[in-house]
Design an enzyme around this catalytic site. Structure first.
Site, PDB file in Angstrom:
ATOM      1  N   ARG A 154      72.677 -88.986 -91.566  1.00  0.00           N
ATOM      2  CA  ARG A 154      72.185 -90.094 -92.638  1.00  0.00           C
ATOM      3  C   ARG A 154      73.231 -91.636 -92.415  1.00  0.00           C
ATOM      4  O   ARG A 154      72.776 -92.597 -93.016  1.00  0.00           O
ATOM      5  CB  ARG A 154      72.360 -89.669 -94.135  1.00  0.00           C
ATOM      6  CG  ARG A 154      71.795 -90.632 -95.241  1.00  0.00           C
ATOM      7  CD  ARG A 154      71.811 -89.881 -96.575  1.00  0.00           C
ATOM      8  NE  ARG A 154      70.710 -88.772 -96.593  1.00  0.00           N
ATOM      9  CZ  ARG A 154      70.936 -87.676 -97.215  1.00  0.00           C
ATOM     10  NH1 ARG A 154      72.086 -87.333 -97.746  1.00  0.00           N
ATOM     11  NH2 ARG A 154      69.902 -86.897 -97.136  1.00  0.00           N
ATOM     12  N   GLY A 155      74.452 -91.208 -91.964  1.00  0.00           N
ATOM     13  CA  GLY A 155      75.203 -92.405 -91.666  1.00  0.00           C
ATOM     14  C   GLY A 155      74.661 -93.425 -90.555  1.00  0.00           C
ATOM     15  O   GLY A 155      74.348 -94.725 -91.019  1.00  0.00           O
TER      16      GLY A 155
END
Length: 390
Positions: free
Chosen positions: A326-327
């Site tokens: 998700r980063g």
């Protein structure tokens, strides 16, 4: 500052009707015959209250940029603002609605479904035939407040079980998630939110749908919103599951520069004495920002992302030991929004540097013995990667 706002107020009073039309929300209804009419009356008491202009807010550049990036690219999925009390957190978030470009939606639809799309619609709008004949309206993007003491029924909506059983009708009273569809849901003191409401928000934010089930009866409606939270970290921490759902995280501090503090007080005093005149003074800047946001949204899908930028993003997340992917996804979406807002044709490392701290500081692994600020760790990692690339 007070004298300048007074002169603006005098000019505003000379054209009262024009100023009122410029500052109020304009809603246009298109009838089935294709005619249109303007409804300049505020839609609610909250809409009737003058809002402090977004462009008049001094300082807190990181928070303001994060809000604007979310306005450009909803795929960033929200912002968490943590910092001291009285640092314009709530003021900035509520002022955002005033600079967002208006949206078109189906009239009488409680979920503000878009008339020109086939996905993400409520049952009524999806099954309407012909859909092209549905009357539409144009209005402001909703920014909905979730009160701290709100119940689950207030958030999700309620079903009239008696009417459903006796008449066979699914009588549903929409909640705050319905009102926030295609807009922003704002939670002040988000770190004090009750756990069962956190669970509801996580489910809705993940799927974009709110499902209400009571006594074997189920209602589902679209609930695609940008989640905005604010709070004071001294009052408690967020659950990791909720923290990870915020795309960006901004940390703000009390401004210590004396001249800036004086200017903040002057602007607030001028606004309280003459809200309409003060807003008229900043309307050109507000309109310029609206135009810039529209242009950035139009540019967003045309931006080029070079392979070396994707590799740089992946290497940065690996260097920082960021869990999951998700980063990278958030960092890329934020960089796309930043490049579009700056008017570039492709994403550059300048865009990565501009949004890396916002995107990754709340995704770093926590070491109780390490006192190093997360932002510093990200800057060090960026500098190291830059040197290795030379």
């Amino acid at each position: 500052m007070a004298s300048s706002s007074t002169s603006a107020a005098s000019a505003a009073r000379a054209g009262t009707s024009q100023t009122a039309r410029a500052t109020n929300v304009k809603t246009t209804r298109k009838t089935r015959k294709g005619t249109s009419s303007d409804a300049t009356a505020p839609q609610s008491l909250a809409d009737a209250q003058p809002v402090f202009p977004f462009t008049a807010i001094l300082g807190q550049e990181e928070m303001k940029r994060a809000l604007l990036l979310n306005a450009v690219n909803p795929n960033i999925r929200g912002i968490l603002v943590l910092g001291h009390r009285g640092t314009a957190k709530s003021t900035s978030i509520r002022a955002l609605a005033d600079v967002l470009p208006p949206i078109e939606f189906v009239a009488e639809c409680p979920y503000r479904c878009p008339p020109d799309k086939s996905a993400g619609l409520c049952d009524t709008c999806r099954n309407a035939k012909p859909r092209a004949k549905l009357p539409t309206m144009v209005g402001r993007v909703p920014v909905v407040d979730l009160p701290l003491g709100a119940t689950e029924d207030r958030l999700c909506g309620t079903l009239d079980i008696e009417r459903a059983l006796s008449q066979g009708q699914k009588a549903f009273e929409p909640g705050l998630l319905a009102k926030a569809n295609r807009g922003f849901l704002y939670i002040d003191e988000v770190n004090l939110l009750e756990d069962h409401l956190v669970d509801v928000l996580l489910d809705s934010a993940a799927g974009g749908i709110n499902i209400v089930e009571r006594e074997g009866i189920s209602i589902a409606h679209p609930a695609r919103f940008t989640l905005i939270g604010s709070g004071n970290p001294e009052e408690g921490e967020l659950r990791p599951q909720l923290l990870d759902r915020f795309g960006l995280m901004a940390e703000i501090r009390t401004i210590t520069d004396i001249d800036t503090r004086i200017a903040i007080v002057k602007r607030r005093l001028a606004f309280e004495r003459d809200p309409i005149g003060f807003r008229a003074e900043y309307e050109p800047a507000q309109q310029a920002l609206r135009t810039r946001l529209v242009q950035a949204r139009d540019r967003l899908d045309t931006l080029d992302v070079p392979d070396d930028i994707l590799r740089f993003i992946a290497r940065l997340c690996v260097a920082l030991d960021v869990d999951g992917h998700r980063g990278e996804i958030t960092l890329l979406n934020a960089a796309l929004a930043n490049a579009a807002f700056e008017g570039r044709a492709h994403v550059t490392r300048d865009d990565i540097r501009a949004v890396a701290t916002l995107s990754l500081r709340h995704r770093l692994r926590k070491d109780p013995l390490d006192r190093t600020d997360g932002g510093e760790k990200i800057r060090w990692a960026l500098e190291k990667l830059e040197k290795e690339s030379q």
